[in-house]
Write a protein that holds these residues in place. Structure first.
Motif, PDB file in Angstrom:
ATOM      1  N   GLY A 109      14.649 -11.423   4.478  1.00  0.00           N
ATOM      2  CA  GLY A 109      16.157 -11.635   4.923  1.00  0.00           C
ATOM      3  C   GLY A 109      17.117 -10.554   5.583  1.00  0.00           C
ATOM      4  O   GLY A 109      18.240 -10.686   5.702  1.00  0.00           O
ATOM      5  N   GLY A 110      16.391  -9.479   5.837  1.00  0.00           N
ATOM      6  CA  GLY A 110      16.920  -8.240   6.287  1.00  0.00           C
ATOM      7  C   GLY A 110      16.903  -8.319   7.890  1.00  0.00           C
ATOM      8  O   GLY A 110      16.510  -9.364   8.309  1.00  0.00           O
ATOM      9  N   VAL A 111      17.769  -7.683   8.385  1.00  0.00           N
ATOM     10  CA  VAL A 111      17.983  -7.594  10.007  1.00  0.00           C
ATOM     11  C   VAL A 111      16.739  -7.274  10.701  1.00  0.00           C
ATOM     12  O   VAL A 111      16.010  -6.139  10.061  1.00  0.00           O
ATOM     13  CB  VAL A 111      19.243  -6.720  10.190  1.00  0.00           C
ATOM     14  N   ASP A 112      16.509  -7.271  11.892  1.00  0.00           N
ATOM     15  CA  ASP A 112      15.533  -6.933  12.678  1.00  0.00           C
ATOM     16  C   ASP A 112      15.719  -5.351  12.723  1.00  0.00           C
ATOM     17  O   ASP A 112      16.766  -4.626  12.805  1.00  0.00           O
ATOM     18  CB  ASP A 112      15.570  -7.401  14.011  1.00  0.00           C
ATOM     19  N   GLY A 113      14.454  -4.618  12.487  1.00  0.00           N
ATOM     20  CA  GLY A 113      14.607  -3.283  12.446  1.00  0.00           C
ATOM     21  C   GLY A 113      14.630  -2.727  11.009  1.00  0.00           C
ATOM     22  O   GLY A 113      14.427  -1.437  10.725  1.00  0.00           O
ATOM     23  N   ALA A 114      14.918  -3.457  10.057  1.00  0.00           N
ATOM     24  CA  ALA A 114      15.103  -2.932   8.768  1.00  0.00           C
ATOM     25  C   ALA A 114      13.703  -2.790   8.022  1.00  0.00           C
ATOM     26  O   ALA A 114      12.675  -3.376   8.611  1.00  0.00           O
ATOM     27  CB  ALA A 114      15.710  -4.058   7.881  1.00  0.00           C
ATOM     28  N   GLY A 115      13.489  -2.035   7.108  1.00  0.00           N
ATOM     29  CA  GLY A 115      12.009  -1.615   6.804  1.00  0.00           C
ATOM     30  C   GLY A 115      11.608  -2.716   5.722  1.00  0.00           C
ATOM     31  O   GLY A 115      12.119  -3.757   5.623  1.00  0.00           O
ATOM     32  N   SER A 116      10.287  -2.541   5.595  1.00  0.00           N
ATOM     33  CA  SER A 116       9.675  -3.588   4.476  1.00  0.00           C
ATOM     34  C   SER A 116       9.272  -2.966   3.505  1.00  0.00           C
ATOM     35  O   SER A 116       9.174  -1.821   3.175  1.00  0.00           O
ATOM     36  CB  SER A 116       8.330  -4.240   5.505  1.00  0.00           C
ATOM     37  N   ARG A 117       8.871  -3.866   2.253  1.00  0.00           N
ATOM     38  CA  ARG A 117       8.348  -3.504   1.147  1.00  0.00           C
ATOM     39  C   ARG A 117       6.901  -4.018   0.802  1.00  0.00           C
ATOM     40  O   ARG A 117       6.802  -5.302   1.214  1.00  0.00           O
ATOM     41  CB  ARG A 117       9.199  -3.863  -0.101  1.00  0.00           C
ATOM     42  N   LEU A 118       6.038  -3.248   0.340  1.00  0.00           N
ATOM     43  CA  LEU A 118       4.646  -3.419   0.060  1.00  0.00           C
ATOM     44  C   LEU A 118       4.266  -3.503  -1.392  1.00  0.00           C
ATOM     45  O   LEU A 118       4.731  -2.647  -1.891  1.00  0.00           O
ATOM     46  CB  LEU A 118       3.894  -2.397   0.922  1.00  0.00           C
ATOM     47  N   SER A 119       3.619  -4.375  -1.631  1.00  0.00           N
ATOM     48  CA  SER A 119       3.113  -4.492  -2.987  1.00  0.00           C
ATOM     49  C   SER A 119       2.341  -3.436  -3.463  1.00  0.00           C
ATOM     50  O   SER A 119       1.736  -2.879  -2.689  1.00  0.00           O
ATOM     51  CB  SER A 119       2.398  -5.651  -3.525  1.00  0.00           C
ATOM     52  N   LEU A 120       2.406  -3.064  -4.826  1.00  0.00           N
ATOM     53  CA  LEU A 120       1.527  -2.083  -5.311  1.00  0.00           C
ATOM     54  C   LEU A 120      -0.008  -2.257  -5.261  1.00  0.00           C
ATOM     55  O   LEU A 120      -0.753  -1.153  -4.654  1.00  0.00           O
ATOM     56  CB  LEU A 120       1.664  -1.829  -6.931  1.00  0.00           C
ATOM     57  N   ALA A 121      -0.401  -3.565  -5.282  1.00  0.00           N
ATOM     58  CA  ALA A 121      -1.834  -3.663  -4.902  1.00  0.00           C
ATOM     59  C   ALA A 121      -2.219  -3.399  -3.542  1.00  0.00           C
ATOM     60  O   ALA A 121      -3.251  -3.004  -3.262  1.00  0.00           O
ATOM     61  CB  ALA A 121      -2.209  -5.039  -5.549  1.00  0.00           C
ATOM     62  N   ALA A 122      -1.281  -3.923  -2.592  1.00  0.00           N
ATOM     63  CA  ALA A 122      -1.459  -3.790  -1.224  1.00  0.00           C
ATOM     64  C   ALA A 122      -1.487  -2.331  -0.847  1.00  0.00           C
ATOM     65  O   ALA A 122      -2.263  -1.794   0.020  1.00  0.00           O
ATOM     66  CB  ALA A 122      -0.491  -4.490  -0.380  1.00  0.00           C
ATOM     67  N   MET A 123      -0.734  -1.417  -1.367  1.00  0.00           N
ATOM     68  CA  MET A 123      -0.653  -0.058  -1.216  1.00  0.00           C
ATOM     69  C   MET A 123      -1.921   0.509  -1.676  1.00  0.00           C
ATOM     70  O   MET A 123      -2.534   1.568  -0.597  1.00  0.00           O
ATOM     71  CB  MET A 123       0.470   0.700  -1.951  1.00  0.00           C
ATOM     72  N   GLN A 124      -2.415   0.095  -2.616  1.00  0.00           N
ATOM     73  CA  GLN A 124      -3.683   0.579  -3.360  1.00  0.00           C
ATOM     74  C   GLN A 124      -4.924   0.358  -2.211  1.00  0.00           C
ATOM     75  O   GLN A 124      -5.675   0.935  -2.045  1.00  0.00           O
ATOM     76  CB  GLN A 124      -3.863   0.389  -4.670  1.00  0.00           C
ATOM     77  N   ALA A 125      -4.862  -0.979  -1.862  1.00  0.00           N
ATOM     78  CA  ALA A 125      -6.126  -1.434  -1.162  1.00  0.00           C
ATOM     79  C   ALA A 125      -6.000  -0.681   0.104  1.00  0.00           C
ATOM     80  O   ALA A 125      -7.165  -0.709   0.698  1.00  0.00           O
ATOM     81  CB  ALA A 125      -5.738  -2.821  -1.071  1.00  0.00           C
TER      82      ALA A 125
END
Length: 141
Positions: A109-125
């Motif tokens: 729901g953020g504006v274009d150019g806003a950052g993203s959030r990655l799950s803990l499991a995805a960061m580790q993978a």
């Protein structure tokens, strides 16, 4: 050197709002204090600009790249919460070193150019440090 430290300390204390005596032993005028106002529900907010549908890119193409940090570690699974998608669905992220991972794309729901959030499991993978700000290429599958 001691004089420099004394002057620096004087400047820091003055910036903190403490009244220090002026030279000659007299107190100076009161220093202004700042206040913080919290916006309430009745506070006017800027209007959201409408999106030009003709200029929007179709979701079947590569959404683009994003900077991602660790999201809510209490939410399990492989996911990326990002403003690059409008609807949830399967996707793939690729790091700058070529490591890729299939995961669930969730609209932030953020504006274009806003950052993203990655799950803990995805960061580790992906082998990313949990404090990383990772540049990711995002594809919709």
């Amino acid at each position: 050197m001691m004089r420099l430290v004394s002057i620096s300390l004087l400047l820091v204390l003055t910036g903190c709002g403490l009244q220090l005596p002026q030279f000659g032993g007299r107190a100076g005028p009161p220093l202004p204090t700042s206040t913080v106002q919290v916006a309430g529900e009745d506070t006017p907010r800027p209007a959201v600009r409408p999106v030009d549908d003709a200029a929007a890119t179709p979701q079947s193409e590569v959404p683009g790249t994003t900077l991602a940090t660790l999201g809510d570690a209490s939410v399990a699974g492989l996911w990326l919460e990002t403003p690059l998608v409008d609807v949830p669905g399967p996707g793939r992220v690729t790091t700058s070193d070529g490591t890729s991972l299939d995961l669930q794309l969730i609209p932030s729901g953020g504006v274009d150019g806003a950052g993203s959030r990655l799950s803990l499991a995805a960061m580790q993978a992906l082998g990313l440090p949990l404090t990383a700000i990772a540049e990711l290429s995002v594809d919709i599958l």
